[in-house]
Design a protein around this motif. Structure first.
Motif, PDB file in Angstrom:
ATOM      1  N   LEU A   1       0.824  -1.211   0.000  1.00  0.00           N
ATOM      2  CA  LEU A   1       0.000   0.000   0.000  1.00  0.00           C
ATOM      3  C   LEU A   1       0.856   1.257   0.000  1.00  0.00           C
ATOM      4  CD1 LEU A   1      -2.696  -1.141   2.596  1.00  0.00           C
ATOM      5  CD2 LEU A   1      -3.018  -0.873   0.133  1.00  0.00           C
ATOM      6  N   THR A   2       1.982   1.231   0.722  1.00  0.00           N
ATOM      7  CA  THR A   2       2.883   2.380   0.753  1.00  0.00           C
ATOM      8  C   THR A   2       3.486   2.631  -0.619  1.00  0.00           C
ATOM      9  OG1 THR A   2       3.449   1.827   3.046  1.00  0.00           O
ATOM     10  CG2 THR A   2       4.873   3.394   1.923  1.00  0.00           C
ATOM     11  N   VAL A   3       3.855   1.568  -1.304  1.00  0.00           N
ATOM     12  CA  VAL A   3       4.377   1.681  -2.674  1.00  0.00           C
ATOM     13  C   VAL A   3       3.327   2.311  -3.582  1.00  0.00           C
ATOM     14  CG1 VAL A   3       5.049   0.366  -4.718  1.00  0.00           C
ATOM     15  CG2 VAL A   3       6.052  -0.190  -2.503  1.00  0.00           C
ATOM     16  N   GLY A   4       2.078   1.852  -3.445  1.00  0.00           N
ATOM     17  CA  GLY A   4       1.011   2.412  -4.261  1.00  0.00           C
ATOM     18  C   GLY A   4       0.784   3.882  -3.980  1.00  0.00           C
ATOM     19  N   THR A   5       0.783   4.245  -2.689  1.00  0.00           N
ATOM     20  CA  THR A   5       0.539   5.645  -2.312  1.00  0.00           C
ATOM     21  C   THR A   5       1.624   6.576  -2.833  1.00  0.00           C
ATOM     22  OG1 THR A   5      -0.632   4.973  -0.308  1.00  0.00           O
ATOM     23  CG2 THR A   5       0.238   7.208  -0.361  1.00  0.00           C
ATOM     24  N   MET A   6       2.875   6.288  -2.495  1.00  0.00           N
ATOM     25  CA  MET A   6       3.964   7.207  -2.816  1.00  0.00           C
ATOM     26  C   MET A   6       4.421   7.071  -4.265  1.00  0.00           C
ATOM     27  SD  MET A   6       6.137   7.001   0.735  1.00  0.00           S
ATOM     28  CE  MET A   6       7.189   8.347   0.248  1.00  0.00           C
ATOM     29  N   GLY A   7       4.429   5.845  -4.786  1.00  0.00           N
ATOM     30  CA  GLY A   7       4.858   5.646  -6.162  1.00  0.00           C
ATOM     31  C   GLY A   7       3.920   6.286  -7.161  1.00  0.00           C
ATOM     32  N   LEU A   8       2.627   6.031  -7.003  1.00  0.00           N
ATOM     33  CA  LEU A   8       1.640   6.615  -7.914  1.00  0.00           C
ATOM     34  C   LEU A   8       1.580   8.128  -7.758  1.00  0.00           C
ATOM     35  CD1 LEU A   8      -1.213   3.978  -7.483  1.00  0.00           C
ATOM     36  CD2 LEU A   8       0.247   4.291  -9.487  1.00  0.00           C
ATOM     37  N   SER A   9       1.751   8.619  -6.512  1.00  0.00           N
ATOM     38  CA  SER A   9       1.746  10.063  -6.272  1.00  0.00           C
ATOM     39  C   SER A   9       2.928  10.738  -6.966  1.00  0.00           C
ATOM     40  CB  SER A   9       1.783  10.341  -4.767  1.00  0.00           C
ATOM     41  OG  SER A   9       1.801  11.717  -4.514  1.00  0.00           O
ATOM     42  N   ASN A  10       4.123  10.165  -6.812  1.00  0.00           N
ATOM     43  CA  ASN A  10       5.297  10.733  -7.477  1.00  0.00           C
ATOM     44  C   ASN A  10       5.181  10.660  -8.997  1.00  0.00           C
ATOM     45  OD1 ASN A  10       6.648  11.434  -5.120  1.00  0.00           O
ATOM     46  ND2 ASN A  10       7.755   9.506  -4.982  1.00  0.00           N
ATOM     47  N   THR A  11       4.693   9.534  -9.496  1.00  0.00           N
ATOM     48  CA  THR A  11       4.584   9.355 -10.942  1.00  0.00           C
ATOM     49  C   THR A  11       3.558  10.308 -11.549  1.00  0.00           C
ATOM     50  OG1 THR A  11       5.112   7.010 -10.626  1.00  0.00           O
ATOM     51  CG2 THR A  11       4.230   7.638 -12.761  1.00  0.00           C
ATOM     52  N   SER A  12       2.511  10.639 -10.782  1.00  0.00           N
ATOM     53  CA  SER A  12       1.468  11.530 -11.308  1.00  0.00           C
ATOM     54  C   SER A  12       2.010  12.915 -11.637  1.00  0.00           C
ATOM     55  CB  SER A  12       0.324  11.654 -10.294  1.00  0.00           C
ATOM     56  OG  SER A  12       0.735  12.369  -9.135  1.00  0.00           O
ATOM     57  N   LEU A  13       3.112  13.308 -10.987  1.00  0.00           N
ATOM     58  CA  LEU A  13       3.699  14.619 -11.262  1.00  0.00           C
ATOM     59  C   LEU A  13       4.272  14.702 -12.676  1.00  0.00           C
ATOM     60  CD1 LEU A  13       5.504  15.761  -7.984  1.00  0.00           C
ATOM     61  CD2 LEU A  13       3.563  16.819  -9.137  1.00  0.00           C
ATOM     62  N   GLY A  14       4.473  13.565 -13.315  1.00  0.00           N
ATOM     63  CA  GLY A  14       4.896  13.584 -14.711  1.00  0.00           C
ATOM     64  C   GLY A  14       3.779  13.975 -15.650  1.00  0.00           C
ATOM     65  N   TYR A  15       2.536  14.017 -15.124  1.00  0.00           N
ATOM     66  CA  TYR A  15       1.373  14.305 -15.968  1.00  0.00           C
ATOM     67  C   TYR A  15       0.543  15.487 -15.469  1.00  0.00           C
ATOM     68  CZ  TYR A  15       2.413   9.489 -17.378  1.00  0.00           C
ATOM     69  OH  TYR A  15       3.036   8.347 -17.805  1.00  0.00           O
ATOM     70  N   LEU A  16       0.733  15.898 -14.207  1.00  0.00           N
ATOM     71  CA  LEU A  16      -0.093  16.946 -13.616  1.00  0.00           C
ATOM     72  C   LEU A  16       0.763  18.102 -13.127  1.00  0.00           C
ATOM     73  CD1 LEU A  16      -2.521  14.888 -11.324  1.00  0.00           C
ATOM     74  CD2 LEU A  16      -3.069  15.898 -13.538  1.00  0.00           C
ATOM     75  N   ASN A  17       0.121  19.286 -13.002  1.00  0.00           N
ATOM     76  CA  ASN A  17       0.748  20.379 -12.284  1.00  0.00           C
ATOM     77  C   ASN A  17       0.821  20.023 -10.804  1.00  0.00           C
ATOM     78  OD1 ASN A  17       1.263  22.157 -14.375  1.00  0.00           O
ATOM     79  ND2 ASN A  17      -0.756  23.107 -14.255  1.00  0.00           N
ATOM     80  N   TYR A  18       1.843  20.530 -10.116  1.00  0.00           N
ATOM     81  CA  TYR A  18       2.003  20.224  -8.691  1.00  0.00           C
ATOM     82  C   TYR A  18       0.813  20.694  -7.863  1.00  0.00           C
ATOM     83  CZ  TYR A  18       4.152  19.802  -4.107  1.00  0.00           C
ATOM     84  OH  TYR A  18       4.418  19.458  -2.807  1.00  0.00           O
ATOM     85  N   PRO A  19       0.259  21.904  -8.086  1.00  0.00           N
ATOM     86  CA  PRO A  19      -0.910  22.322  -7.294  1.00  0.00           C
ATOM     87  C   PRO A  19      -2.094  21.369  -7.446  1.00  0.00           C
ATOM     88  CG  PRO A  19       0.054  24.213  -8.393  1.00  0.00           C
ATOM     89  CD  PRO A  19       0.741  23.007  -8.950  1.00  0.00           C
ATOM     90  N   THR A  20      -2.301  20.834  -8.640  1.00  0.00           N
ATOM     91  CA  THR A  20      -3.403  19.895  -8.851  1.00  0.00           C
ATOM     92  C   THR A  20      -3.181  18.628  -8.026  1.00  0.00           C
ATOM     93  OG1 THR A  20      -3.624  20.735 -11.114  1.00  0.00           O
ATOM     94  CG2 THR A  20      -4.740  18.661 -10.600  1.00  0.00           C
ATOM     95  N   GLN A  21      -1.945  18.158  -7.983  1.00  0.00           N
ATOM     96  CA  GLN A  21      -1.638  16.972  -7.195  1.00  0.00           C
ATOM     97  C   GLN A  21      -1.908  17.221  -5.713  1.00  0.00           C
ATOM     98  OE1 GLN A  21       1.849  16.184  -5.404  1.00  0.00           O
ATOM     99  NE2 GLN A  21       2.272  14.158  -6.246  1.00  0.00           N
ATOM    100  N   VAL A  22      -1.509  18.402  -5.213  1.00  0.00           N
ATOM    101  CA  VAL A  22      -1.714  18.735  -3.792  1.00  0.00           C
ATOM    102  C   VAL A  22      -3.198  18.800  -3.460  1.00  0.00           C
ATOM    103  CG1 VAL A  22      -1.333  20.489  -2.016  1.00  0.00           C
ATOM    104  CG2 VAL A  22       0.495  19.947  -3.623  1.00  0.00           C
ATOM    105  N   ILE A  23      -3.994  19.403  -4.351  1.00  0.00           N
ATOM    106  CA  ILE A  23      -5.432  19.491  -4.129  1.00  0.00           C
ATOM    107  C   ILE A  23      -6.040  18.095  -4.019  1.00  0.00           C
ATOM    108  CG2 ILE A  23      -7.598  20.038  -5.310  1.00  0.00           C
ATOM    109  CD1 ILE A  23      -6.544  22.413  -3.895  1.00  0.00           C
ATOM    110  N   PHE A  24      -5.629  17.196  -4.897  1.00  0.00           N
ATOM    111  CA  PHE A  24      -6.137  15.827  -4.834  1.00  0.00           C
ATOM    112  C   PHE A  24      -5.744  15.161  -3.518  1.00  0.00           C
ATOM    113  CE2 PHE A  24      -7.251  16.006  -9.279  1.00  0.00           C
ATOM    114  CZ  PHE A  24      -8.196  15.005  -9.435  1.00  0.00           C
ATOM    115  N   LYS A  25      -4.515  15.380  -3.070  1.00  0.00           N
ATOM    116  CA  LYS A  25      -4.039  14.751  -1.840  1.00  0.00           C
ATOM    117  C   LYS A  25      -4.787  15.265  -0.612  1.00  0.00           C
ATOM    118  CE  LYS A  25       0.499  14.173  -1.472  1.00  0.00           C
ATOM    119  NZ  LYS A  25       1.930  14.470  -1.588  1.00  0.00           N
ATOM    120  N   CYS A  26      -5.387  16.447  -0.725  1.00  0.00           N
ATOM    121  CA  CYS A  26      -6.178  16.988   0.384  1.00  0.00           C
ATOM    122  C   CYS A  26      -7.516  16.259   0.541  1.00  0.00           C
ATOM    123  CB  CYS A  26      -6.450  18.478   0.167  1.00  0.00           C
ATOM    124  SG  CYS A  26      -5.005  19.544   0.339  1.00  0.00           S
TER     125      CYS A  26
END
Length: 369
Positions: free
Chosen positions: A120-145
């Motif tokens: 689960l930790t791999v899924g959380t952090m790996g997918l989160s880091n990888t998503s930055l290759g496709y999204l703006n950082y503010p969008t990623q932060v909003i989703f994480k909220c």
């Protein structure tokens, strides 16, 4: 705990291990709160609050800045999983060092449980880091909220839970804010990709599950934070290493980072170190002031991270980001209010009338006396 019996003397000797032996060195004991060498117990409550808030903001703002800085390196975006591999390696080392500082080094949580937590930790952090290759950082932060949304959906469909009006309102506000923010991003961001939304959504689902699994395992087996960090991240490191090796993604990433060691490994070390230190102050904040204050501070930190992202990294901007972000923040505070209704219960009209009547009675009694 050691018990010694003596039939002739008929006494019992009980030896209880000190609190510093059973708790993480992040927070040494109930009376003596030490964070990164700073003994917070020597200060008054207000000073403790400002120290914790400063620690959360400083370390996590640097953490967010470095994360976006790494992905701004030209050509690095395809290597989000390799960054996660390096981050897991550093976290494992930090956890091992911390574990050496406490006397009880036994592994309390079963290996099978750690395999699940690591996945689960791999899924959380790996997918989160990888998503930055496709999204703006503010969008990623909003989703994480908005972790509340998958938590509530899982509670409804899996456990059949029912939620109060505050929780439902919070989920609606977060959902509307996310939709509005994502639509704004897709309209003005030249590199918007729906793949990033899918990745960060899957990361949120894993994050919603992992918190419950970690909390249950740590309470059931009385494990320390350092043990959890060491075993979950070290096993997760093996998972990612095997995955990258099987998909032939390890070689190109190593070659790329070898050409830019300072901007990749150097940033990744600082990125991991600041994240690890930030956790220390969040734990202290929760321990001293409670979850309500901690969530309020971390929400403010995330808002500041988004603002700094627009300042330090050039990207398109629209006021739809502001309104949608405020909707998400409103949802967060509704959720916090729902969980702390007894502590922050608003005074009702009935209570005000009762207090007014009692005050009049006391004044009347004072006059007659």
């Amino acid at each position: 705990m050691d018990l010694k019996f003596n039939n002739s003397r008929k006494y019992i000797s009980i030896t209880v291990p000190s609190k510093t032996q059973t708790m993480s060195p992040h927070i040494k004991s109930i009376d003596d709160i030490v964070v990164l060498g700073i003994n917070l117990s020597k200060f008054n409550k207000l000073t403790q609050f400002f120290i914790c808030v400063a620690g959360v903001f400083v370390f996590y703002l640097i953490y967010g800045y470095l994360q976006e800085l790494i992905f701004s390196v030209e050509g690095f975006k395809p290597y989000g999983w390799y960054l996660t591999l390096v981050q897991f390696a550093f976290y494992s080392i930090f956890g091992l060092i911390e574990l050496q500082l406490i006397q009880d080094k036994r592994r309390r949580i079963p290996g099978k449980t750690y395999m699940i937590i690591a996945f689960l930790t791999v899924g959380t952090m790996g997918l989160s880091n990888t998503s930055l290759g496709y999204l703006n950082y503010p969008t990623q932060v909003i989703f994480k909220c908005c972790k509340l949304i998958p938590v509530m959906l899982g509670g409804v469909f899996i456990q059949g839970k029912r939620y109060n009006i505050a929780d439902v309102s919070a989920a609606i506000c977060m959902s509307l804010g996310l939709i509005w923010f994502t639509l704004a991003d897709s309209t003005i961001a030249p590199n918007f990709n729906l793949t990033g939304v899918v990745l960060i959504s899957l990361a949120l689902c894993a994050d919603a599950v992992i918190g419950n699994v970690q909390e249950k395992a740590m309470k059931l087996h009385n494990a320390s934070n350092s043990e959890m960090v060491l075993y979950s991240y070290s096993i997760g490191f093996v998972y990612i290493l095997l995955g990258l090796t099987c998909t032939s993604g390890l070689g190109p990433a190593v070659t790329f980072c070898a050409k830019n060691p300072i901007r990749t490994y150097g940033y990744a070390f600082l990125f991991s170190l600041t994240g690890y230190f930030g956790i220390s102050f969040v734990l202290a904040l929760i321990k001293i002031f409670g979850a309500l204050i901690a969530v309020t501070v971390t929400t403010g930190r995330k808002a500041m991270t988004i603002v700094l992202s627009f300042i330090f990294f050039a990207k398109p901007f629209t006021f739809q980001y502001v309104w949608s972000g405020l909707l998400v923040v409103l949802g967060i505070f509704l959720n916090v209010y729902s969980k702390n209704m007894d502590k922050i219960r608003l005074t009702s009209l009935y209570d005000l009338i009762n207090k007014s009547v009692e005050a009049r009675k006391s004044r009347t009694l004072a006059q007659t006396v």
